[in-house]
Design an enzyme around this catalytic site. Structure first.
Site, mmCIF file in Angstrom:
data_model
loop_
_atom_site.group_PDB
_atom_site.id
_atom_site.type_symbol
_atom_site.label_atom_id
_atom_site.label_comp_id
_atom_site.label_asym_id
_atom_site.label_seq_id
_atom_site.Cartn_x
_atom_site.Cartn_y
_atom_site.Cartn_z
ATOM 1 N N CYS A 181 2.873 1.856 -2.913
ATOM 2 C CA CYS A 181 3.363 2.200 -4.580
ATOM 3 C C CYS A 181 1.971 1.876 -5.426
ATOM 4 O O CYS A 181 1.474 2.969 -5.813
ATOM 5 C CB CYS A 181 4.266 0.928 -5.208
ATOM 6 S SG CYS A 181 5.875 1.059 -4.277
ATOM 7 N N ARG A 182 1.683 0.740 -5.740
ATOM 8 C CA ARG A 182 0.513 0.343 -6.675
ATOM 9 C C ARG A 182 -0.843 0.814 -6.435
ATOM 10 O O ARG A 182 -1.483 1.654 -7.157
ATOM 11 C CB ARG A 182 0.282 -0.895 -7.177
ATOM 12 C CG ARG A 182 1.788 -1.455 -8.079
ATOM 13 C CD ARG A 182 1.742 -2.884 -8.325
ATOM 14 N NE ARG A 182 2.107 -3.656 -6.903
ATOM 15 C CZ ARG A 182 2.062 -4.882 -6.742
ATOM 16 N NH1 ARG A 182 1.914 -5.585 -7.730
ATOM 17 N NH2 ARG A 182 2.302 -5.538 -5.695
ATOM 18 N N SER A 183 -1.261 0.512 -5.187
ATOM 19 C CA SER A 183 -2.618 0.743 -4.726
ATOM 20 C C SER A 183 -2.944 2.529 -4.574
ATOM 21 O O SER A 183 -3.731 2.880 -4.864
ATOM 22 C CB SER A 183 -3.205 -0.071 -3.769
ATOM 23 O OG SER A 183 -2.279 -0.160 -2.634
ATOM 24 N N ASP A 200 4.969 -5.013 -9.338
ATOM 25 C CA ASP A 200 5.212 -3.958 -8.406
ATOM 26 C C ASP A 200 6.446 -3.328 -8.685
ATOM 27 O O ASP A 200 7.715 -3.931 -9.102
ATOM 28 C CB ASP A 200 5.563 -5.041 -6.831
ATOM 29 C CG ASP A 200 5.926 -4.068 -5.805
ATOM 30 O OD1 ASP A 200 6.170 -2.863 -5.930
ATOM 31 O OD2 ASP A 200 5.911 -4.674 -4.825
ATOM 32 N N ASN A 247 0.760 -1.269 -0.028
ATOM 33 C CA ASN A 247 -0.047 -0.059 -0.051
ATOM 34 C C ASN A 247 0.869 1.169 0.072
ATOM 35 O O ASN A 247 0.464 2.270 0.530
ATOM 36 C CB ASN A 247 -1.204 0.026 1.210
ATOM 37 C CG ASN A 247 -2.280 1.125 1.112
ATOM 38 O OD1 ASN A 247 -2.566 1.513 2.024
ATOM 39 N ND2 ASN A 247 -2.662 1.551 -0.108
#
Length: 157
Positions: free
Chosen positions: A17-19, A129, A15
Protein backbone atom coordinates in the site's frame (compact mmCIF):
# COMPACT_ATOMS: atom_id res chain seq x y z
CA UNK A 1 26.26 13.47 -2.93
CA UNK A 2 26.44 15.89 -5.84
CA UNK A 3 27.26 14.23 -9.12
CA UNK A 4 26.84 10.64 -7.93
CA UNK A 5 23.74 8.51 -7.90
CA UNK A 6 21.55 8.73 -4.81
CA UNK A 7 19.26 6.00 -3.58
CA UNK A 8 16.06 5.81 -1.60
CA UNK A 9 14.08 2.86 -0.26
CA UNK A 10 10.50 3.49 0.85
CA UNK A 11 9.39 1.13 3.60
CA UNK A 12 6.08 0.10 5.18
CA UNK A 13 4.73 -3.00 6.88
CA UNK A 14 3.62 -5.07 3.88
CA UNK A 15 4.99 -3.22 0.83
CA UNK A 16 1.63 -3.34 -0.97
CA UNK A 17 0.00 0.00 0.00
CA UNK A 18 2.02 2.93 1.30
CA UNK A 19 5.58 2.24 0.18
CA UNK A 20 4.74 1.29 -3.44
CA UNK A 21 2.63 4.48 -3.66
CA UNK A 22 5.54 6.57 -2.34
CA UNK A 23 7.99 4.78 -4.67
CA UNK A 24 5.77 5.36 -7.73
CA UNK A 25 5.24 9.04 -6.85
CA UNK A 26 8.95 9.65 -6.27
CA UNK A 27 9.85 7.88 -9.54
CA UNK A 28 7.36 10.14 -11.41
CA UNK A 29 8.71 13.30 -9.74
CA UNK A 30 12.31 12.38 -10.58
CA UNK A 31 11.28 11.47 -14.15
CA UNK A 32 9.36 14.73 -14.62
CA UNK A 33 12.40 16.70 -13.39
CA UNK A 34 14.71 14.81 -15.76
CA UNK A 35 16.84 13.37 -12.93
CA UNK A 36 15.59 9.76 -12.83
CA UNK A 37 19.04 8.52 -13.91
CA UNK A 38 20.50 10.12 -10.77
CA UNK A 39 18.35 7.94 -8.50
CA UNK A 40 17.99 4.31 -7.52
CA UNK A 41 14.44 3.98 -6.21
CA UNK A 42 12.73 0.97 -4.62
CA UNK A 43 10.35 -0.03 -1.84
CA UNK A 44 10.21 -2.91 0.64
CA UNK A 45 8.43 -4.30 3.70
CA UNK A 46 9.48 -4.79 7.30
CA UNK A 47 7.30 -7.94 7.41
CA UNK A 48 7.05 -11.11 5.33
CA UNK A 49 3.23 -10.97 5.01
CA UNK A 50 2.92 -9.92 1.37
CA UNK A 51 6.20 -11.05 -0.28
CA UNK A 52 5.63 -11.74 -3.98
CA UNK A 53 2.30 -9.92 -4.16
CA UNK A 54 1.56 -6.94 -6.41
CA UNK A 55 0.56 -3.55 -4.99
CA UNK A 56 -2.96 -3.33 -3.53
CA UNK A 57 -5.54 -2.79 -6.31
CA UNK A 58 -6.99 0.24 -4.51
CA UNK A 59 -3.56 1.84 -4.38
CA UNK A 60 -2.98 1.09 -8.05
CA UNK A 61 -6.37 2.63 -8.93
CA UNK A 62 -5.53 5.72 -6.90
CA UNK A 63 -2.16 6.08 -8.65
CA UNK A 64 -3.76 5.60 -12.10
CA UNK A 65 -6.24 8.36 -11.31
CA UNK A 66 -3.17 10.61 -10.99
CA UNK A 67 -1.55 9.26 -14.17
CA UNK A 68 0.97 6.97 -12.44
CA UNK A 69 1.39 3.20 -12.77
CA UNK A 70 3.38 0.70 -10.73
CA UNK A 71 4.29 -2.93 -11.34
CA UNK A 72 6.08 -3.32 -8.01
CA UNK A 73 6.13 -6.76 -6.39
CA UNK A 74 6.36 -6.81 -2.59
CA UNK A 75 9.67 -7.81 -1.01
CA UNK A 76 11.17 -7.65 2.44
CA UNK A 77 14.00 -5.33 3.48
CA UNK A 78 17.36 -7.16 3.26
CA UNK A 79 20.65 -6.63 5.07
CA UNK A 80 22.10 -5.47 1.77
CA UNK A 81 19.52 -2.66 1.60
CA UNK A 82 21.12 -1.08 4.68
CA UNK A 83 24.48 -1.09 2.92
CA UNK A 84 23.32 0.18 -0.47
CA UNK A 85 20.53 2.74 0.11
CA UNK A 86 21.38 6.29 1.19
CA UNK A 87 17.90 6.79 2.60
CA UNK A 88 15.30 4.45 4.07
CA UNK A 89 12.09 6.42 4.45
CA UNK A 90 9.34 4.66 6.38
CA UNK A 91 5.71 5.41 7.14
CA UNK A 92 5.11 5.12 10.88
CA UNK A 93 6.64 4.58 14.29
CA UNK A 94 6.44 0.79 14.14
CA UNK A 95 8.24 0.71 10.74
CA UNK A 96 10.89 3.03 12.22
CA UNK A 97 11.37 0.79 15.27
CA UNK A 98 11.57 -2.36 13.11
CA UNK A 99 14.09 -0.79 10.70
CA UNK A 100 16.32 0.45 13.51
CA UNK A 101 16.23 -2.99 15.13
CA UNK A 102 17.17 -4.62 11.79
CA UNK A 103 19.92 -2.04 11.19
CA UNK A 104 21.60 -2.92 14.51
CA UNK A 105 22.41 -6.34 13.03
CA UNK A 106 24.21 -4.82 10.01
CA UNK A 107 27.83 -3.76 10.40
CA UNK A 108 28.65 -0.27 9.10
CA UNK A 109 25.25 0.30 7.52
CA UNK A 110 25.06 3.54 5.57
CA UNK A 111 21.31 4.16 5.29
CA UNK A 112 19.80 7.21 6.91
CA UNK A 113 16.58 5.87 8.45
CA UNK A 114 13.81 8.45 8.77
CA UNK A 115 10.06 8.87 8.67
CA UNK A 116 8.89 9.98 5.23
CA UNK A 117 6.45 12.20 7.13
CA UNK A 118 9.36 14.15 8.60
CA UNK A 119 9.46 15.93 5.21
CA UNK A 120 5.72 16.82 5.25
CA UNK A 121 5.25 20.61 5.02
CA UNK A 122 1.91 20.05 6.79
CA UNK A 123 3.71 18.25 9.64
CA UNK A 124 1.78 14.99 9.50
CA UNK A 125 4.54 12.77 10.82
CA UNK A 126 2.88 9.39 10.26
CA UNK A 127 1.38 8.03 7.08
CA UNK A 128 -1.48 5.81 8.25
CA UNK A 129 -1.94 2.35 6.74
CA UNK A 130 -4.99 2.49 4.41
CA UNK A 131 -5.24 -1.33 4.12
CA UNK A 132 -8.44 -1.60 6.20
CA UNK A 133 -9.78 1.68 4.87
CA UNK A 134 -11.47 2.85 1.68
CA UNK A 135 -10.57 4.76 -1.49
CA UNK A 136 -10.56 8.05 0.42
CA UNK A 137 -7.89 6.67 2.76
CA UNK A 138 -5.73 5.71 -0.23
CA UNK A 139 -6.20 9.21 -1.64
CA UNK A 140 -5.05 10.65 1.71
CA UNK A 141 -1.93 8.46 1.56
CA UNK A 142 -1.31 9.59 -2.03
CA UNK A 143 -1.57 13.29 -1.16
CA UNK A 144 0.64 12.94 1.91
CA UNK A 145 3.27 10.91 0.00
CA UNK A 146 3.18 13.49 -2.80
CA UNK A 147 3.89 16.34 -0.35
CA UNK A 148 6.61 14.39 1.44
CA UNK A 149 8.33 13.06 -1.70
CA UNK A 150 8.31 16.53 -3.27
CA UNK A 151 9.91 18.05 -0.16
CA UNK A 152 12.40 15.17 0.19
CA UNK A 153 13.45 15.49 -3.45
CA UNK A 154 13.96 19.25 -3.04
CA UNK A 155 16.05 18.71 0.10
CA UNK A 156 18.28 16.09 -1.50
CA UNK A 157 19.12 17.74 -4.85
Amino acid sequence: MAGGQQSVLFVCLGNICRSPIAEAIFRKLATDQGIINKWKIDSAATSTYEIGNPADQRGQRCLMKHGITTNHIARQVTKNDFLTFDYMLCMDESNLRDLKRMAEKVKNYKSEIKLLGSFDPQNHLYIQDPYYGNDADFEDVYQQCLRCCTAFLESST
